[in-house]
Design an enzyme around this catalytic site. Structure first.
Site, PDB file in Angstrom:
ATOM      1  N   GLU A 192       0.854  -1.194   0.000  1.00 35.10           N
ATOM      2  CA  GLU A 192       0.000   0.000   0.000  1.00 35.10           C
ATOM      3  C   GLU A 192       0.887   1.241   0.000  1.00 35.10           C
ATOM      4  O   GLU A 192       1.556   1.535   0.983  1.00 35.10           O
ATOM      5  CB  GLU A 192      -0.913   0.020   1.230  1.00 35.10           C
TER       6      GLU A 192
ATOM      7  N   ARG B 130       0.832  10.461  -0.046  1.00 39.59           N
ATOM      8  CA  ARG B 130       1.215  11.504   0.909  1.00 39.59           C
ATOM      9  C   ARG B 130       2.504  12.207   0.518  1.00 39.59           C
ATOM     10  O   ARG B 130       3.002  13.044   1.269  1.00 39.59           O
ATOM     11  CB  ARG B 130       1.383  10.894   2.309  1.00 39.59           C
TER      12      ARG B 130
ATOM     13  N   THR C 137      -4.440   6.388   1.341  1.00 38.67           N
ATOM     14  CA  THR C 137      -4.834   7.777   1.565  1.00 38.67           C
ATOM     15  C   THR C 137      -5.613   8.315   0.366  1.00 38.67           C
ATOM     16  O   THR C 137      -5.463   9.465  -0.051  1.00 38.67           O
ATOM     17  CB  THR C 137      -3.617   8.689   1.876  1.00 38.67           C
TER      18      THR C 137
ATOM     19  N   LYS D 249     -11.152  -1.274   6.482  1.00 38.27           N
ATOM     20  CA  LYS D 249      -9.958  -0.932   7.249  1.00 38.27           C
ATOM     21  C   LYS D 249     -10.410  -0.296   8.553  1.00 38.27           C
ATOM     22  O   LYS D 249     -11.310   0.547   8.564  1.00 38.27           O
ATOM     23  CB  LYS D 249      -9.119   0.048   6.424  1.00 38.27           C
TER      24      LYS D 249
END
Length: 211
Positions: free
Chosen positions: A45, A49, A72, A132
């Site tokens: 993953e 960012r 994200t 999640k």
């Protein structure tokens, strides 16, 4: 369409730990991915960012055996960019009607983040059975997911946030946890020095946490 449960299950069941990667140096992308895959952690993953996150994803997706996802993910644009970068799945920190609507039109599965039973129920009503739990430790950790197991028996979780190797063992012992997300496998000093052997060793240890 609703979440493709079979597709996301097949991805998340490949390893007990999903490395959560924050990386900006594109030159480190392939060796890092190669070390993680060699250590038995093929699900990667890469979080959106950093300025070069999409380029990092593209490089990692070239590594044999790597299954790269984006993290994200917060906007429809992020979803389109994820597909274009060769991602196989997406992860969002939370849920929103806009995100869930956008995911209906994207060909790769979304793993949305939730923190409360109400959010889990909202996701479930939209056809999501894999979620999640984020930020896991800040939201009460394994005891909370254990409490979720009975009233939310049809939902399976990937807890992420504040988890290390010891805490991972506790989460992975729960019946409603398929895997955990974490960054401890990739110490900042190891990445900075290019110590990929150390990363591979930590990945191999993490790959053995369940079973």
């Amino acid at each position: 369409m609703p979440q493709d449960a079979a597709a996301i299950r097949s991805i998340l069941s490949l390893a007990p730990v999903v490395p959560v990667i924050i990386l900006d140096d594109v030159s480190q992308a392939r060796p890092l991915a190669e070390a993680l895959v060699a250590g038995g952690l093929p699900i990667l993953e890469v979080t959106l960012r950093t300025p070069n996150a999409l380029k990092v994803m593209e490089e990692m997706a070239k590594v044999t055996g790597a299954i790269v996802g984006s993290g994200t993910v917060r906007t429809p644009l992020h979803m389109k960019q994820s597909v274009d970068a060769g991602c196989r799945f997406m992860v969002s920190p939370g849920i929103s009607p806009r995100i869930l609507d956008a995911a209906d039109d994207i060909g790769i599965p979304l793993l949305p983040g939730i923190a409360t039973p109400s959010e889990a129920m909202t996701a479930s009503e939209r056809g999501y059975s894999f979620l999640k739990f984020f930020p896991a430790e800040a939201n009460g950790g394994a005891p909370v997911l254990k409490a979720f197991a009975s009233p939310l028996a049809d939902i399976t979780f990937c807890p992420t946030g504040g988890i290390d190797a010891e805490k991972a063992k506790v989460y992975l012992s729960l019946p409603n946890v398929i895997c955990v997300g974490g960054s401890w496998i990739m110490p900042a000093d190891a990445i900075a020095s290019g110590d990929w052997t150390r990363v591979e060793t930590l990945a191999r240890e993490a790959s053995q946490l369940r079973g």
